[in-house]
Design an enzyme around this catalytic site. Sequence first.
Site, PDB file in Angstrom:
ATOM      1  N   ILE A   1      -1.417  21.481 -15.545  1.00  0.00           N
ATOM      2  CA  ILE A   1      -0.291  21.770 -16.171  1.00  0.00           C
ATOM      3  C   ILE A   1       0.601  20.707 -17.425  1.00  0.00           C
ATOM      4  O   ILE A   1       0.181  19.292 -17.992  1.00  0.00           O
ATOM      5  CB  ILE A   1       0.847  21.329 -15.196  1.00  0.00           C
ATOM      6  N   ILE A   2       1.738  21.439 -18.369  1.00  0.00           N
ATOM      7  CA  ILE A   2       2.165  20.644 -19.343  1.00  0.00           C
ATOM      8  C   ILE A   2       3.184  20.699 -19.157  1.00  0.00           C
ATOM      9  O   ILE A   2       3.934  21.983 -18.955  1.00  0.00           O
ATOM     10  CB  ILE A   2       1.379  20.857 -20.658  1.00  0.00           C
TER      11      ILE A   2
ATOM     12  N   GLU B   1      12.169  11.930 -19.015  1.00  0.00           N
ATOM     13  CA  GLU B   1      10.975  11.635 -19.345  1.00  0.00           C
ATOM     14  C   GLU B   1      11.197  11.531 -21.506  1.00  0.00           C
ATOM     15  O   GLU B   1      12.377  12.420 -21.424  1.00  0.00           O
ATOM     16  CB  GLU B   1       9.741  12.407 -19.616  1.00  0.00           C
TER      17      GLU B   1
ATOM     18  N   ALA C   1       3.971  -5.967  -8.820  1.00  0.00           N
ATOM     19  CA  ALA C   1       4.583  -4.401  -7.645  1.00  0.00           C
ATOM     20  C   ALA C   1       5.549  -3.358  -8.476  1.00  0.00           C
ATOM     21  O   ALA C   1       7.075  -4.333  -8.360  1.00  0.00           O
ATOM     22  CB  ALA C   1       4.691  -4.832  -5.647  1.00  0.00           C
TER      23      ALA C   1
ATOM     24  N   TYR D   1      14.936   4.589 -12.779  1.00  0.00           N
ATOM     25  CA  TYR D   1      13.780   2.925 -13.119  1.00  0.00           C
ATOM     26  C   TYR D   1      13.741   1.934 -14.115  1.00  0.00           C
ATOM     27  O   TYR D   1      13.660   0.956 -13.843  1.00  0.00           O
ATOM     28  CB  TYR D   1      12.311   3.975 -13.638  1.00  0.00           C
TER      29      TYR D   1
ATOM     30  N   LEU E   1       0.551  -1.113  -0.121  1.00  0.00           N
ATOM     31  CA  LEU E   1       0.106  -0.089   0.162  1.00  0.00           C
ATOM     32  C   LEU E   1       0.734   1.617  -0.036  1.00  0.00           C
ATOM     33  O   LEU E   1       0.497   2.528   0.722  1.00  0.00           O
ATOM     34  CB  LEU E   1      -0.970  -0.208   0.632  1.00  0.00           C
TER      35      LEU E   1
END
Length: 311
Positions: free
Chosen positions: A198-199, A269, A73, A139, A35
């Site tokens: 928001i961009i 990104e 997860a 990541y 959680l």
Amino acid sequence: MKEKILITGAAGFIGSNLAVRLVKEGYQVAGIDNLAYGLRENVPAGVEFHESDIRDRSIYGLFKGVDAVFHLAAKNCISDCQADPLETADINVTGTVNVFEAARRAGVRKIIYAESSALYEGSGLLPTPESAVQPESFYAVSKLAGMHFAEAYKRYYGTTFTALRYFCVYGPIQDYRRTIPPVMSAFIIKLLKGERPIIYGKGDKRRDFVYVDDINDFHLLCLRDSRTDNETYNLGSGENVSVLEIYEIIARLLGVRVEPEFKPDLPGEAQMTLAEISKASALGWKPKTDLETGLLRAVDYIKSEMAAGRI
Ligand SMILES: NC(=O)c1ccc[n+]([C@@H]2O[C@H](COP(=O)([O-])OP(=O)(O)OC[C@H]3O[C@@H](n4cnc5c(N)ncnc54)[C@H](O)[C@@H]3O)[C@@H](O)[C@H]2O)c1
């Protein structure tokens, strides 16, 4: 009696949608989630739920009698992972290996686990085939480590895996609470409130979005079709849209127009994602939900959260 399926990350977006589908299909379903990001109320009735951490060895007992595991997860917001590489490795690498080890010890027949389109960050090849692996962010690197551990488990223990490289999955229950919410939820919430969305950057970043039910069709295929054993699949729609286009579509669907506010780009990104999906399509899988239909369902979800006073 149908098989018993264990989902890690069962209280999260994809995990809880998958749990709903598996229960509907008659499977016995168990779920693990600490959680950290997911919510207990996302887990549907009929699921045996355990509030546990995938890094904890005490989870091994939960794998007894389990036929297949979906390992979903993860710490998965790119900007959160950039801010904390150590916890990223702890959850996404150590936690993943702990799940693989628990499954191996319990004799689970198959592990289906989440990698990510982020593995292609540095590739530049569009549409991107499964071979174009070139991770950059923490990541993505943590997902690559999971992939290498899966390969070693196959090599030394004969464990059976399917690796899934999701592109931008969207739909109901997508987590809108995080620091930087997924773009669609963020736009829907702001526009419904009459606030400026928001961009980050110029809005020209393009993403391949795929609806969560379509992903679930492939999840079922992984359980039932042995051609998916020890294979890796891109799961996207094979089309992409820009952030500005998403804003325009949502504004039109809601009949609300508030001009967006532009902020500097987020770190890590990619400029564009576009999945080459011929490998998954060759098995008869096809994303069926068009963007507007999927977005309308996401809008209904956000509206119901607002009506319940949670937003
Ligand atoms: N949603 C997407 O578009 C997308 C794209 C690419 C890859 N993925 C991958 O798919 C998987 C599922 O993504 P999602 O969108 O459902 O994310 P999510 O954040 O909604 O769900 C992940 C769940 O994992 C749980 N979790 C995190 N750390 C844990 C720990 N240490 N122990 C137990 N539970 C823990 C969280 O509480 C959360 O409920 C993730 O592995 C993610 O990296 C998702």
